[in-house]
Every structure is written in C-alpha cells, then in structure tokens.
Design an enzyme around this catalytic site. Structure first.
Site, mmCIF file in Angstrom:
data_model
loop_
_atom_site.group_PDB
_atom_site.id
_atom_site.type_symbol
_atom_site.label_atom_id
_atom_site.label_comp_id
_atom_site.label_asym_id
_atom_site.label_seq_id
_atom_site.Cartn_x
_atom_site.Cartn_y
_atom_site.Cartn_z
ATOM 1 N N ARG A 244 7.080 6.417 3.699
ATOM 2 C CA ARG A 244 7.942 7.543 3.397
ATOM 3 C C ARG A 244 9.406 7.264 3.931
ATOM 4 O O ARG A 244 9.831 6.647 5.051
ATOM 5 C CB ARG A 244 7.482 8.813 3.669
ATOM 6 C CG ARG A 244 6.006 8.885 3.217
ATOM 7 C CD ARG A 244 5.394 10.567 3.928
ATOM 8 N NE ARG A 244 4.017 10.682 3.376
ATOM 9 C CZ ARG A 244 3.123 10.470 3.721
ATOM 10 N NH1 ARG A 244 3.044 9.491 5.030
ATOM 11 N NH2 ARG A 244 1.939 10.498 3.260
ATOM 12 N N LYS A 271 4.907 12.736 8.409
ATOM 13 C CA LYS A 271 4.456 13.846 7.720
ATOM 14 C C LYS A 271 3.180 14.672 7.786
ATOM 15 O O LYS A 271 3.097 15.606 8.002
ATOM 16 C CB LYS A 271 4.658 13.456 6.183
ATOM 17 C CG LYS A 271 4.580 14.734 5.071
ATOM 18 C CD LYS A 271 4.638 14.327 3.504
ATOM 19 C CE LYS A 271 4.234 15.480 2.810
ATOM 20 N NZ LYS A 271 4.502 15.043 1.372
ATOM 21 N N HIS A 347 9.908 7.936 -3.280
ATOM 22 C CA HIS A 347 8.567 8.459 -2.962
ATOM 23 C C HIS A 347 7.485 7.756 -4.151
ATOM 24 O O HIS A 347 6.339 7.340 -3.861
ATOM 25 C CB HIS A 347 8.437 9.682 -3.107
ATOM 26 C CG HIS A 347 6.820 10.095 -2.252
ATOM 27 N ND1 HIS A 347 6.937 10.510 -0.817
ATOM 28 C CD2 HIS A 347 5.824 10.370 -2.744
ATOM 29 C CE1 HIS A 347 5.702 10.517 -0.607
ATOM 30 N NE2 HIS A 347 5.041 10.661 -1.586
ATOM 31 N N ARG A 350 5.708 4.250 -3.809
ATOM 32 C CA ARG A 350 4.262 4.409 -3.171
ATOM 33 C C ARG A 350 3.243 4.557 -4.398
ATOM 34 O O ARG A 350 2.182 3.983 -4.438
ATOM 35 C CB ARG A 350 3.988 5.637 -2.076
ATOM 36 C CG ARG A 350 4.888 5.577 -1.128
ATOM 37 C CD ARG A 350 5.279 6.703 -0.446
ATOM 38 N NE ARG A 350 3.896 7.615 -0.193
ATOM 39 C CZ ARG A 350 3.114 7.363 0.960
ATOM 40 N NH1 ARG A 350 3.434 6.584 1.826
ATOM 41 N NH2 ARG A 350 2.151 8.304 1.005
ATOM 42 N N HIS A 373 -2.038 8.511 4.038
ATOM 43 C CA HIS A 373 -2.554 9.871 3.597
ATOM 44 C C HIS A 373 -3.345 10.681 4.751
ATOM 45 O O HIS A 373 -4.086 9.880 5.541
ATOM 46 C CB HIS A 373 -3.411 9.896 2.155
ATOM 47 C CG HIS A 373 -2.507 9.298 1.089
ATOM 48 N ND1 HIS A 373 -3.196 8.882 0.079
ATOM 49 C CD2 HIS A 373 -1.310 9.767 1.000
ATOM 50 C CE1 HIS A 373 -2.121 8.860 -0.938
ATOM 51 N NE2 HIS A 373 -1.161 9.134 -0.421
ATOM 52 N N TYR A 383 -10.648 7.507 15.347
ATOM 53 C CA TYR A 383 -11.047 6.125 15.499
ATOM 54 C C TYR A 383 -10.706 5.095 14.717
ATOM 55 O O TYR A 383 -11.062 3.839 14.844
ATOM 56 C CB TYR A 383 -12.497 6.327 15.651
ATOM 57 C CG TYR A 383 -13.333 7.179 16.842
ATOM 58 C CD1 TYR A 383 -13.564 6.421 17.926
ATOM 59 C CD2 TYR A 383 -13.542 8.443 16.478
ATOM 60 C CE1 TYR A 383 -13.883 6.917 19.025
ATOM 61 C CE2 TYR A 383 -14.325 9.125 17.580
ATOM 62 C CZ TYR A 383 -14.290 8.461 18.788
ATOM 63 O OH TYR A 383 -14.749 9.099 19.967
#
Length: 420
Positions: A244, A271, A347, A350, A373, A383
């Site tokens: 981003r 974000k 953006h 992406r 995301h 993890y």
C-alpha cells in the site's frame, strides 16, 4: 425622569468640551463624549466604593437594551456579586470554552496532521470538518460531547447518501477526541464505539490495469520526464511488491535487510492495525532483484538526516506525501482531468497483480499473504507472519520478470506459471 429615544438622539456634549452625563434612572446614564460618541454606563456601589460598568455604545445598544443590561446588573448586585467581577469571570469562561471547544481541538489536530499531508488533502479534511461537524459540535466543550451527539452529526451525513464521508468523519472524530484526552481536555472518547453504528460504505473497486494495458503504462512509467527518480521508483516498488502507498512511503532504511533480501513493514505502519483491536504482526516482503536494484538506486540519494527511504522534500522530519504518486499518475494521463489513458490509482496495482497471478495459477494463499490482507483469526496470525515466504519470493521474482518482459517487448501476454 427617564430618557426618551428622541432625547438620546439629540443629546450633545457640554459646551466646555467635557463629558455630558445624562441620567436615565436606577443608576443608568448616557455619557456623551466630546467627539459626540455616546456610551451607556451603570453606576453602583460595591464594598463602599462607587463603581461604573460599561453597557455598550449607542445606537448599537439601544435605550431599551441598555435598560435590560442595567436590570441584569442590578439583579447580580442584589445576589451579592460585583457585576464587574461577574463580567470578568464570564469573559474568562468564554475564552476557556473557546479553547476547549470541539472546533478548537479539531483545528489543532488538523494543524498537527496537515504537516504530513498534501495541501489538497489537508484542505479537503478541514472543509469536511467545517461543513459537517462544526455547525453542530464546533461550539460545544469537547468534554461535554456525548456519543449520541457525534452519532447525530454523522447520521445526517449518512442519510444524505455519503456513507464513505460519514465513515471518514467518524475516524477524524476519533483522532480529535484522542488528542483532547492527551491534552487533558476530555476524559473519554465518545466516537470510539460508533464504528458499528454507521452503515458500511458502498464498496467500489479501485481502478486497475488489465494485462493488455500494461505495455502503455510501463512505457509511460519508464520514459519521459514526468517523474522525479524518487517518485518513479516508489511507483515501481508499489507495483512489484503489492504494498500500500501509505506503508511504502513510511519505509525506513532500518526496515530493509539487503543481505537477506527482505523488507519488514512494522505493525504500526500497516493498515491492518487500525482494523483489529489487538497488536498485529509486521509484514515480511521478499525483495526481487528488480526491487533490490530500486532500493539501491534510492540509497545513492539517501538523505543522511532522515530515516525514511522516501523522505519529504518539504518537511525535513517527514516522509513523502501519499498523494504524490497519484499526482504523478495524473501527469501521464491516468487520472484527474487528464484521463487520456483511463483512470488508475496506486491501490489498483494490487488488484492487477492479484488478478494476473491468480489466473496464472499461483497459490491464492500466497497471493493473499503478499497482499497483507487482515487475518481475522488472531491466533493463526501470530504464527503465520512468515508463511509462504519462500513461495512468495519466487512469485514476486516471476512477477517482476514478467513486467520487465512486457516492457521490453511492448506487448502483453498472459503470465504462465512455470514449474510445479
């Protein structure tokens, strides 16, 4: 006898040039100055001393209004308070109220934040506050505003069909009240719990490039003098890493490990942190050869006084504005008034990468991990911050090589996954 309006109108100073003091009654008098100006005064006694209270200037303060002010002063006097002292206290209270008002705190928040914003964005934010929040909340003491007060202001915006604006205003209110708390002007944040009280914005897709539009864009990106080197490499890195723009411009040299070919984006730059009410993990970005070369090129122009890879030219302590790459895209025909090549936002890179790589058969989970995301399962998120790291490294190298080939050939074919 009480004065009449006609007598007040005709009143003149004394012939000897001294002030004419004309009594109206109950302590009220009209003072006519040598220059003809007319002032209302209320004479009274306090603590065995004679005092005078100014009640305004005629005709701005009419005879009737002056008598009303006199009667109010007499009421204050009868309650055991000096009207002059009461006026001073009221004036001080008004000043404190203005300082502690929502508008005062909001403008201070805007002043602080605008130092790192593009001018156009700063102006837009202030306009939104002036248009939607100040009319109902501006004069209110910031510590007296309740959640329902904020919600009522936001609901008006929402009901007008501007859901996204309402969402951004709630976020700005949240930040403004955080500043009020930090400044000791408020005890709690009435906007903090309103996230679920508003309707979600209507989702819209970010303008993105199709694979057959890549040659034209890449040619515009790598040719001509529409960009500074810093901006060109910023756009290249965003496109190659799917990052981003906000987290990219915040990159610091300490976040880069050239030997390990790895870029670590701290949790506070992501974000995702603003979405989850818990600590988030850093995002690990494997670096392709092309991205390494871009960072090396930027290193040749490194500002020794700034920790940032993309330092601000206007703020010696800041980083590049997030609006800069968008403006650069406009200059080559991808937005604003100049849409000769269509509309595109950073953006959208992406979405372009995700679409092409998914269609090529790359692992969807690896693509999602590279897109960073948000992981809703916090236990799992703890993890898997490095999950698919090797696979993502191979994928990003294939993506960078693909874009190089598209640029060199001047034509685009679908990306084909080679190997298992």
């Amino acid at each position: 006898m009480p004065l009449t309006k006609l007598e007040v109108d005709k009143a003149k100073p004394k012939d000897d040039g001294k002030i004419a003091k004309i009594a109206d009654g109950l302590g009220l008098s009209l003072w006519v100055m040598p220059n003809g100006a007319k002032y209302w005064r209320f004479k009274y006694r306090w603590a065995e001393k004679e005092k005078s209270l100014a009640l305004g200037v005629y005709p701005e303060v009419s005879l009737k209004a002056a008598r009303t002010k006199r009667d109010e002063a007499r009421r204050i006097l009868s309650s055991g308070t000096d009207p002059s002292l009461q006026r001073q206290n009221d004036k001080l209270a008004r000043k404190m109220a203005e300082k502690n008002s929502f508008e005062a705190v909001a403008r201070e928040w805007h002043r602080i934040k605008s130092a790192e914003w593009a001018t156009r964005h700063a102006e837009s934010v202030l306009l939104s506050l002036e248009r939607y929040l100040f009319p109902s909340l501006g004069n209110r003491p910031v510590n007296a505003i309740e959640p329902q007060d904020v919600l009522e202001a936001l609901r008006k915006v929402e009901m007008s069909g501007k859901r996204d604006t309402a969402k951004r205003l709630r976020e700005r209110c949240n930040a403004i009240f955080r500043l009020a708390i930090a400044s000791g002007l408020a005890k709690y944040n009435p906007a903090a719990d309103l996230m679920d009280a508003l309707q979600p914005p209507v989702s819209t897709k970010h303008p993105a490039l199709r694979f057959d539009e890549l040659p034209t864009f890449l040619n515009a990106l790598y040719s001509g003098d529409n960009f500074t080197l810093q901006t060109r490499l910023l756009l290249q890195i965003i496109m190659l890493c799917f990052t981003r723009v906000g987290e990219t411009v915040r990159a610091e040299w300490d976040h880069l490990d050239f030997e390990a070919e790895l870029w670590t984006i701290p949790a506070e730059n992501r974000k995702l942190v603003h979405k989850l009410k818990a600590s988030a993990n850093p995002h690990l970005v494997p670096l392709s050869k092309q991205v390494l070369a871009a960072f090396r090129a930027l290193e040749q122009h490194r500002n020794p006084n700034s920790p940032y890879v993309f330092p601000s030219f206007s703020n010696p302590h800041g980083y590049m504005s997030t609006a800069t790459p968008g403006k650069a895209l406009e200059r080559i025909g991808y937005g604003g008034k100049n849409k000769t090549n269509g509309h595109l936002v950073t953006h959208g890179f992406r979405a372009t990468a995700s679409t092409i790589l998914n269609e090529a058969g790359f692992n969807p989970d690896a693509i999602e991990r590279q897109l960073s995301h948000s992981e809703q399962n916090l236990v799992r998120a703890a993890y898997n911050r490095a999950e698919y790291l090797n696979e993502r490294k191979s994928m990003l190298q294939a993506w960078a090589d693909y874009l190089d080939e598209v640029h060199q050939r001047g034509e685009a074919k679908p990306l084909t996954l080679i190997g298992p």
